[in-house]
Design a protein around this motif. Sequence first.
Motif, PDB file in Angstrom:
ATOM      1  N   ILE A   1      -9.744  42.282  87.122  1.00 46.08           N
ATOM      2  CA  ILE A   1      -9.715  43.182  85.962  1.00 46.08           C
ATOM      3  C   ILE A   1     -10.794  44.248  86.094  1.00 46.08           C
ATOM      4  CG2 ILE A   1     -10.291  43.248  83.494  1.00 46.08           C
ATOM      5  CD1 ILE A   1      -8.592  40.768  83.108  1.00 46.08           C
ATOM      6  N   VAL A   2     -11.923  43.896  86.692  1.00 49.36           N
ATOM      7  CA  VAL A   2     -12.982  44.885  86.875  1.00 49.36           C
ATOM      8  C   VAL A   2     -12.598  45.886  87.963  1.00 49.36           C
ATOM      9  CG1 VAL A   2     -15.399  45.273  87.434  1.00 49.36           C
ATOM     10  CG2 VAL A   2     -14.739  43.213  86.173  1.00 49.36           C
ATOM     11  N   GLY A   3     -12.292  45.376  89.161  1.00 49.93           N
ATOM     12  CA  GLY A   3     -12.067  46.264  90.308  1.00 49.93           C
ATOM     13  C   GLY A   3     -10.889  47.198  90.106  1.00 49.93           C
TER      14      GLY A   3
ATOM     15  N   GLN B   1      -9.834  48.046  87.055  1.00 50.98           N
ATOM     16  CA  GLN B   1     -10.016  48.666  85.736  1.00 50.98           C
ATOM     17  C   GLN B   1      -8.837  48.361  84.818  1.00 50.98           C
ATOM     18  OE1 GLN B   1     -12.519  52.404  85.696  1.00 50.98           O
ATOM     19  NE2 GLN B   1     -11.209  52.851  87.432  1.00 50.98           N
TER      20      GLN B   1
END
Lengths: 327, 327
Positions: free
Chosen positions: A259-261, A263
Amino acid sequence: MTTSLTVHQVRRPQGLPTPADFAFVEEPLPSPAEGQALVANAYLSVDPYMREAMADNDLHAPLEGRAVGRVVESRTPSLAVGDVVAHRHGLRSHALVRYEEVRVLTVPDRVPLSAYLGILGGTGLSAYVGLKRTAELRAGETLFVSAAAGGVGTAAGRIARLLGARRVIGSTGSPAKARHLTDHVGFDAAFDYHDGVLSGLRAAAPDGIDVYLDNVGGDHLAAAIDVLRERGRIAWCGAVAQYNDPDNPPPAPYNLYDIVGKQLRLEGFLVRHNLDLRDELEALIVPEIQAGRAVSDETIFDGVERTVEAFLAVLRGDNVGKMLVRV
Amino acid sequence: MTTSLTVHQVRRPQGLPTPADFAFVEEPLPSPAEGQALVANAYLSVDPYMREAMADNDLHAPLEGRAVGRVVESRTPSLAVGDVVAHRHGLRSHALVRYEEVRVLTVPDRVPLSAYLGILGGTGLSAYVGLKRTAELRAGETLFVSAAAGGVGTAAGRIARLLGARRVIGSTGSPAKARHLTDHVGFDAAFDYHDGVLSGLRAAAPDGIDVYLDNVGGDHLAAAIDVLRERGRIAWCGAVAQYNDPDNPPPAPYNLYDIVGKQLRLEGFLVRHNLDLRDELEALIVPEIQAGRAVSDETIFDGVERTVEAFLAVLRGDNVGKMLVRV
């Protein structure tokens, strides 16, 4: 009809409910007290979320559920005999209601009453809120829907098309339902998740997906995170797999950190906090129904006495489209 | 200075890196080729994210990293001797750069150059993007920040105050750092996560939280989901705990499904895709620095030869505020 038939819950089920968890109670037709009206229900909605409520429902008491019907007797000036109303006092043939507890429907020509429990009801609104407000689905995007053959899933397929989705992909529980989705509900691709969620999704969406409407959680959520493109959105409206075993939820996705990488955005929503979108949904769908271009996909069981059967079928995923009981 | 000192990675670390994974290489000062300028670095940034890059970096080659410095020799008309620039060609004393590879800084009076690697650099921008754009922190809300004593965490504390947060809560790795956060960085409450994340957060936020800026993942994320109020937002900008062991990420939170019932939003972001907010951040922070009301919280090690020491310290969480090396 001089009697009413009401469905009670009489036991707390372990896992999948059985008919012995319910009882049908026949009683003389009730009379409305001052301020009440008597509604003869036309359709009852049976939904997966009711399984969750069975942990807390009062036993030997009428089960709540959504229904639409007509006022047949009234002791309130706010409701007239013949008014068509939607309410939450199913699952039964007749209900005593107060004006504050119902929504009076103005049903346009050529719109079937059952649609107000399907694509024009909470079911369709779930799909609409998830796609439009939560996931902000835009024209040209690719959508993936799990539990796609269910009420919310079929409504999502039709609504996504009206919102301009380029490609709509669904997962479901059998090859026959997958075929139904592509042949009759307008999905571009559909697959049986028993053959593998990630492989099925990758084959159906070689270029990735932009939005995932999640009715399932678990391995479907993990597969969607894998296949979502950068800045993709997940609208999370339930976890059917979990209702029968709330103490053992499916494991959270192993790839959550992606979810971070990528976005990504994962957002939950409850339809009851988004009722302000109801008019917008009707404005979108009613003309389509009237023109014959959208239908309210339904599986209908006839007779209140088949309510439990219909409920167990929806929990097994036997239905295609919204599961209803016609009174 | 007639030589330059450069940090190389010479091995792939298993788990926490050690000094033997690095080498310092001393070379004659390089001369810029046509189109290049030579920058004498003033400050180098050492950051947790560099640990992740160690899986892919070329070995026996200069490590990349953010730095600020001054042009000391130029063979490009776009850069003049004396220009102050930020670039990504650390970790070394001197760097050859092209104009397209640097950001020329206009440093206002009374703003220290080091701030451009801290609260005015990628570190502060991470906090600002997460709070302002991703989580949409509003005046009057309560914020929880993990890894609160680090560069992003301390910047988040100061920025949240400027955005009108009612209450700012941080978790960190020691009682001393927790005290520092409340005594010197303006946090309303801070706790040592070794004493329990969920209990610490509940005690600090008896009324719940509205926004969580997640630098950690794992049990911190689960605790935040527990304590978030309805419609709360999580801005996820990294998972420090995971950098040292990417093959064994912390388990996803057991309570992930509460995202539906509480209508939460979990969203990842990468600062490099949000550089358009840089001017807005400077407009907010520069006047505060000049007025002495905001500082760029820093831990500074002196000398390029201490870069590895500083990097290992930041991975252990020994720093308070942004970890920098002064050349």
